[in-house]
Design an enzyme around this catalytic site. Structure first.
Site, mmCIF file in Angstrom:
data_model
loop_
_atom_site.group_PDB
_atom_site.id
_atom_site.type_symbol
_atom_site.label_atom_id
_atom_site.label_comp_id
_atom_site.label_asym_id
_atom_site.label_seq_id
_atom_site.Cartn_x
_atom_site.Cartn_y
_atom_site.Cartn_z
ATOM 1 N N CYS A 160 32.136 38.907 24.270
ATOM 2 C CA CYS A 160 30.739 38.548 24.535
ATOM 3 C C CYS A 160 29.753 39.521 23.898
ATOM 4 C CB CYS A 160 30.531 38.506 26.032
ATOM 5 S SG CYS A 160 31.846 37.585 26.853
ATOM 6 N N HIS A 203 23.713 39.497 28.478
ATOM 7 C CA HIS A 203 24.831 38.559 28.380
ATOM 8 C C HIS A 203 24.972 37.863 29.731
ATOM 9 C CE1 HIS A 203 28.572 36.660 27.982
ATOM 10 N NE2 HIS A 203 29.245 37.532 28.718
ATOM 11 N N ASN A 224 29.282 31.232 31.259
ATOM 12 C CA ASN A 224 29.501 32.313 30.292
ATOM 13 C C ASN A 224 29.925 31.694 28.962
ATOM 14 O OD1 ASN A 224 30.463 34.428 28.760
ATOM 15 N ND2 ASN A 224 31.603 35.396 30.437
HETATM 16 O O1 UT7 Z 1 32.224 37.752 29.578
HETATM 17 C C1 UT7 Z 1 32.826 39.033 29.634
HETATM 18 C C2 UT7 Z 1 32.448 39.651 30.834
HETATM 19 N N1 UT7 Z 1 32.971 38.922 31.989
HETATM 20 C C3 UT7 Z 1 32.550 39.303 33.146
HETATM 21 O O2 UT7 Z 1 31.719 40.161 33.168
HETATM 22 C C4 UT7 Z 1 33.128 38.717 34.408
HETATM 23 C C5 UT7 Z 1 33.136 39.810 35.442
HETATM 24 N N2 UT7 Z 1 33.722 39.466 36.711
HETATM 25 C C6 UT7 Z 1 33.186 38.547 37.554
HETATM 26 O O3 UT7 Z 1 32.195 37.920 37.229
HETATM 27 C C7 UT7 Z 1 33.787 38.400 38.928
HETATM 28 O O4 UT7 Z 1 34.739 39.416 39.136
HETATM 29 C C8 UT7 Z 1 34.454 37.025 39.160
HETATM 30 C C9 UT7 Z 1 33.378 35.966 39.280
HETATM 31 C C10 UT7 Z 1 35.393 36.695 38.034
HETATM 32 C C11 UT7 Z 1 35.230 37.028 40.500
HETATM 33 O O5 UT7 Z 1 34.398 37.404 41.556
HETATM 34 P P1 UT7 Z 1 34.894 38.517 42.592
HETATM 35 O O6 UT7 Z 1 33.859 38.589 43.628
HETATM 36 O O7 UT7 Z 1 35.185 39.765 41.821
HETATM 37 O O8 UT7 Z 1 36.183 37.864 43.197
HETATM 38 P P2 UT7 Z 1 37.703 38.384 43.153
HETATM 39 O O9 UT7 Z 1 38.246 38.333 41.777
HETATM 40 O O10 UT7 Z 1 37.754 39.667 43.867
HETATM 41 O O11 UT7 Z 1 38.420 37.261 43.979
HETATM 42 C C12 UT7 Z 1 38.088 36.984 45.327
HETATM 43 C C13 UT7 Z 1 38.968 35.841 45.826
HETATM 44 C C14 UT7 Z 1 40.442 35.995 45.493
HETATM 45 O O12 UT7 Z 1 41.172 35.567 46.605
HETATM 46 P P3 UT7 Z 1 41.793 36.644 47.625
HETATM 47 O O13 UT7 Z 1 42.699 37.484 46.786
HETATM 48 O O14 UT7 Z 1 40.613 37.387 48.170
HETATM 49 O O15 UT7 Z 1 42.486 35.768 48.623
HETATM 50 C C15 UT7 Z 1 40.642 35.010 44.374
HETATM 51 O O16 UT7 Z 1 41.958 34.493 44.343
HETATM 52 O O17 UT7 Z 1 38.548 34.601 45.239
HETATM 53 C C16 UT7 Z 1 39.687 33.918 44.721
HETATM 54 N N3 UT7 Z 1 39.267 33.108 43.572
HETATM 55 C C17 UT7 Z 1 38.753 31.879 43.703
HETATM 56 N N4 UT7 Z 1 38.518 31.116 44.760
HETATM 57 C C18 UT7 Z 1 37.970 29.898 44.544
HETATM 58 C C19 UT7 Z 1 39.279 33.459 42.261
HETATM 59 N N5 UT7 Z 1 38.778 32.462 41.519
HETATM 60 C C20 UT7 Z 1 38.444 31.463 42.391
HETATM 61 C C21 UT7 Z 1 37.883 30.189 42.219
HETATM 62 N N6 UT7 Z 1 37.656 29.455 43.323
HETATM 63 N N7 UT7 Z 1 37.542 29.704 41.022
#
Ligand code: UT7
Length: 330
Positions: free
Chosen positions: A116, A257, A287
């Site tokens: 990105c 971004h 994104n």
């Molecule tokens: O473009 C390059 C740069 N990219 C970024 O900057 C992305 C950066 N990261 C993010 O935006 C966030 O970390 C995410 C949006 C990807 C995830 O958000 P988060 O608050 O960090 O969530 P997490 O990864 O800690 O996951 C929380 C929970 C997990 O379940 P458990 O382990 O707590 O039971 C995931 O399995 O949410 C679950 N999960 C989902 N649930 C429903 C992950 N993806 C999904 C989904 N729908 N699509």
């Protein structure tokens, strides 16, 4: 008469027609509108039509930028494309775009792999190349067709991405948008945290890897990428402001971004910026990788969010990790 200056003379963007909502994603994977909206701010994204490829998106944005600049394809002296979803592996998407546009036999090159952050890096390189030779006109494109090259069953990544392209033309004019300062950096020590690992010399394609779907797999530690994105985009923003002795309050608009609304809010907070100073379109497009900043830039300008004399800051972060920022004066 005002002296000519080197800078951006045209802006363009393109998004495919098909809109895909969070509700539609919930039909494919175990997710919900509530989860996607609250964690990312994304409501909808665009998905390229089956017969569209990277060069189609790039061409549409490029033609829009050329029209905005009042220039024709024959005026181009160079083409630079930032993409991690190229038309083919070799040659570069730039070669396809040169032919598609009907441009002269000018040099083209792709900046691939910086995720990105790609467009802001390409803009910096394009500006430097334009400043080297009087009259040189350079097309810089950020394009991504991520929905074609991701795993539609992996909910941790698939709901985040969308397809788009953005472009600028760099040239000389008395109203060109100047690049006042840039910065960029790389931390390759954590290259595997946001990566597509299959298909190179380390892990060449095999029948087994294809059957496993490795070619569509995006390695991704969301939390770590989130933290780094906030830190590095904030750091890069401060660096370009410091270079020219300006403060966050001097900025008319920041175009970060668009990876996550919570990341954008955290950057705003760390720099002391108001919501009005932040450009956000993630709700509509998700994104879009290296297309995100040039698409937002073209839209912000078309919507009248930027006036002559405004200071506008671009900041981006992506795989590598790479980060970059650029300070523009309109
Ligand atoms: O473009 C390059 C740069 N990219 C970024 O900057 C992305 C950066 N990261 C993010 O935006 C966030 O970390 C995410 C949006 C990807 C995830 O958000 P988060 O608050 O960090 O969530 P997490 O990864 O800690 O996951 C929380 C929970 C997990 O379940 P458990 O382990 O707590 O039971 C995931 O399995 O949410 C679950 N999960 C989902 N649930 C429903 C992950 N993806 C999904 C989904 N729908 N699509």
């Amino acid at each position: 008469m005002t002296a000519l200056r080197v800078g951006i003379v045209g802006f363009g963007g393109y998004t495919p027609a098909r809109v895909m909502t969070n509700e539609e994603w919930a039909e494919h994977v175990d997710t919900s509108d509530e989860w996607i909206t609250s964690r990312t701010g994304i409501k909808r994204r665009r998905v390229a039509a089956p017969d569209e490829t990277t060069v189609d998106l790039a061409e549409a944005a490029a033609r829009a930028a050329l029209e905005d600049a009042g220039l024709g394809v024959e005026d181009l002296d160079e083409i630079v494309i930032a993409t991690d979803t190229p038309e083919v592996y070799t040659p570069d998407t730039g070669a396809f775009l040169q032919h598609r546009l009907g441009a002269r036999e000018v040099p083209t090159y792709d900046l691939g792999g910086s995720g990105c952050a790609g467009f802001v890096l390409a803009l910096d390189i394009g500006m430097a190349r334009a400043a080297q030779k009087a009259g040189r006109r350079i097309l810089v494109v950020g394009v991504e067709l991520l929905t074609r090259l991701m795993n539609w069953k992996d909910r941790t990544t698939c709901v985040l991405f969308g397809d788009a392209a953005g472009a600028v033309v760099i040239g000389e004019s008395d109203t060109a948008v100047e690049l006042l300062a840039t910065t960029a950096g790389t931390d390759g020590s954590r290259a595997g945290i946001l990566a597509r690992l299959s298909g190179g010399t380390r892990e060449p394609f095999t029948l087994e890897s294809a059957q496993r779907g490795d070619h569509l797999k995006i390695e991704f530690n969301g939390r770590e990428v989130f933290r780094e994105a906030v830190k590095r985009m904030g750091q890069a923003s401060r660096e370009v402001l410091d270079q020219v002795g300006r403060k966050a309050e001097d900025l008319a608009l920041v175009i970060p971004h668009q990876a996550n609304k919570r990341i954008i809010d955290a950057i705003a907070k760390s720099l002391g910026l108001t919501d009005q100073q932040m450009y956000v379109n993630i709700e509509e497009f998700g994104n879009t990788g290296s297309a995100s900043v040039p698409l937002a830039l073209a839209q912000a300008r078309a919507q009248g969010r930027i006036q002559a004399g405004d200071l506008v800051l671009l900041t981006a972060f992506g795989a590598g990790f790479h980060w970059a920022a650029a300070l523009l004066r309109f």
